[in-house]
Write an enzyme that holds these catalytic residues in place. Structure first.
Site, PDB file in Angstrom:
ATOM      1  N   GLU A 182       0.856  -1.199   0.000  1.00 25.95           N
ATOM      2  CA  GLU A 182       0.000   0.000   0.000  1.00 25.95           C
ATOM      3  C   GLU A 182       0.879   1.230   0.000  1.00 25.95           C
ATOM      4  O   GLU A 182       1.139   1.844   1.034  1.00 25.95           O
ATOM      5  CB  GLU A 182      -0.942   0.022   1.209  1.00 25.95           C
ATOM      6  CG  GLU A 182      -1.946   1.174   1.123  1.00 25.95           C
ATOM      7  CD  GLU A 182      -2.753   1.394   2.378  1.00 25.95           C
ATOM      8  OE1 GLU A 182      -2.839   2.563   2.816  1.00 25.95           O
ATOM      9  OE2 GLU A 182      -3.298   0.426   2.929  1.00 25.95           O
TER      10      GLU A 182
ATOM     11  N   PHE B 261      -6.050  14.111  -6.552  1.00 32.11           N
ATOM     12  CA  PHE B 261      -5.596  14.540  -5.228  1.00 32.11           C
ATOM     13  C   PHE B 261      -4.605  15.699  -5.321  1.00 32.11           C
ATOM     14  O   PHE B 261      -3.677  15.679  -6.130  1.00 32.11           O
ATOM     15  CB  PHE B 261      -4.929  13.368  -4.517  1.00 32.11           C
ATOM     16  CG  PHE B 261      -4.356  13.707  -3.166  1.00 32.11           C
ATOM     17  CD1 PHE B 261      -5.186  13.906  -2.076  1.00 32.11           C
ATOM     18  CD2 PHE B 261      -2.985  13.828  -2.991  1.00 32.11           C
ATOM     19  CE1 PHE B 261      -4.658  14.202  -0.828  1.00 32.11           C
ATOM     20  CE2 PHE B 261      -2.450  14.130  -1.745  1.00 32.11           C
ATOM     21  CZ  PHE B 261      -3.296  14.325  -0.666  1.00 32.11           C
TER      22      PHE B 261
ATOM     23  N   ASP C  54       2.646   2.350   3.728  1.00 35.42           N
ATOM     24  CA  ASP C  54       1.766   3.511   3.506  1.00 35.42           C
ATOM     25  C   ASP C  54       2.579   4.766   3.195  1.00 35.42           C
ATOM     26  O   ASP C  54       2.232   5.871   3.597  1.00 35.42           O
ATOM     27  CB  ASP C  54       0.839   3.753   4.691  1.00 35.42           C
ATOM     28  CG  ASP C  54      -0.437   4.507   4.292  1.00 35.42           C
ATOM     29  OD1 ASP C  54      -0.586   4.822   3.095  1.00 35.42           O
ATOM     30  OD2 ASP C  54      -1.278   4.769   5.172  1.00 35.42           O
TER      31      ASP C  54
END
Length: 382
Positions: A8, A22, A296
């Site tokens: 991830e 984003f 992450d």
């Protein structure tokens, strides 16, 4: 541990803002999250790769940063963002396919179109090993309509994911304007990673399972991050309270519990949740075979995540479980990563190959259990 695989890990396209994607400044001011978040998201082959080398991460699976197409209520805009991002993702990871792969981004306004875009990426592009869906799909003129994939109309998409053997990672995203106003106003600090992300994703994941999606499509694999988005900790109560007499219309198989899907169809990663106690809880509730390492990045630190796993978790788990979580399980879930199945060529490794346990050969040391190199004096660790 050497040769870790991380699953991830976020990335962005340079023209994200023009496509409705984003914008780093919308989450936090520059410098609050790991220095320059925008630059870190764009980078793949420089700082990111250097930090991977320094921290024993052999491979990263990249995905377009959340919310991706799920944040666009306009159907045409969401589909365009997905297509552009997928084309650029393939190009970016194939510059170094032995270190990087990608997850397919999809607009979920139209399940059939989502399936066709997945087929295009799977069959015509190179470098993809799975799918990323950032929770619900925003829709409606005001962006407040939420489309969830437990609805039977999404069976056409799940059928495609099953046929292609494409694992689907369900990742958090921000709430709609209406939900933000009603639930999180005045408590915005709870709306994101602290609480809101997990609460929304775990509802969606449990919705998919209890709707019988995994029963209708028994080869579909689902992945969630952040140590399971609170589910492992609550799993006893979840299974206990899904009373079949009380909820006779629930479409999940009557002879199964939620926990029964973990390790075969449902998996979690450690992304952004570097707690050994939480990991041990997850291992107890859902089993080692259901857990995979992740970081992450760049929302979390590569060194921080790796120091936790390599120095703290390593001293807690046996060598085989450490390597399963750090590498082996990812190769079983994301089969396209494996040697001979595509451009990435990864293989399963033993604990010794990952520098975990076994005989150590450094500095001529070949005796297992030689914790202190001097026979007669206790040496101080530098």
């Amino acid at each position: 541990m050497l040769n870790k695989i991380a699953l991830e890990e976020a990335w962005n396209i340079p023209d994200a803002a023009s496509l409705g994607g984003f914008q780093p400044g919308s989450l936090a001011p520059k410098g609050v999250i790991g220095g320059d978040l925008g630059a870190n998201l764009l980078d793949i082959h420089e700082t990111r790769l250097q930090q991977m080398d320094e921290n024993g991460v052999e491979f990263m699976v990249l995905s377009l940063v959340s919310p991706g197409p799920q944040g666009l209520a306009n159907k045409a805009g969401a589909e365009k963002l997905a297509q552009v991002a997928n084309d650029k993702m393939s190009e970016a990871v194939m510059k170094n396919p032995t270190r990087f792969a990608g997850l397919v981004s999809l607009s979920m306004h139209d399940p059939a179109q989502a399936g066709e875009e997945l087929k295009r990426c799977w069959n015509e592009l190179v470098g993809f090993v799975g799918v990323i869906l950032n929770d619900f799909q925003s829709a409606g003129t005001d962006g407040n309509t939420m489309l969830f994939y437990d609805d039977p109309i999404y069976d056409i998409f799940w059928k495609t994911a099953e046929e292609l053997n494409a694992p689907v990672y369900i990742h958090p995203r921000s709430a709609t304007p209406e939900i933000t106003e009603k639930m999180w106003k005045g408590r915005e600090h709870l709306a994101f990673s602290t609480l809101g992300y997990a609460n929304r994703v775990n509802m969606h994941l449990l919705g998919i399972i209890t709707a019988g999606v995994l029963d209708r499509f028994p080869m579909v694999k689902l992945v969630v991050g952040h140590m399971g988005e609170h589910i492992p900790y609550d799993l006893y109560r979840i299974d206990h309270k899904l009373n079949r007499a009380r909820f006779p219309q629930m479409r999940m198989r009557k002879d199964k519990l939620i926990r029964d899907y973990f390790g075969t169809q449902v998996f979690i990663t450690t992304s952004g949740h570097f707690s050994t106690a939480a990991l041990l809880c997850a291992m107890t509730e859902i089993g080692t075979e259901a857990i995979m390492f992740s970081i992450d990045y760049p929302f979390e630190s590569i060194p921080n995540g790796c120091v936790w796993f390599d120095e703290h978790v390593k001293d807690t788990l046996n060598a085989r479980d450490l390597v399963r979580i750090g590498r082996g399980n990812a190769l079983k879930v994301y089969e396209r990563l494996r040697e001979g199945n595509g451009p990435h060529g990864l293989k399963e490794m033993t604990a010794a190959e990952c520098d975990v346990g076994g005989l150590r050969m450094k500095d001529g040391e070949v005796e297992f259990g030689l914790y202190n190199k001097d026979w007669s004096r206790r040496l101080v660790k530098q």
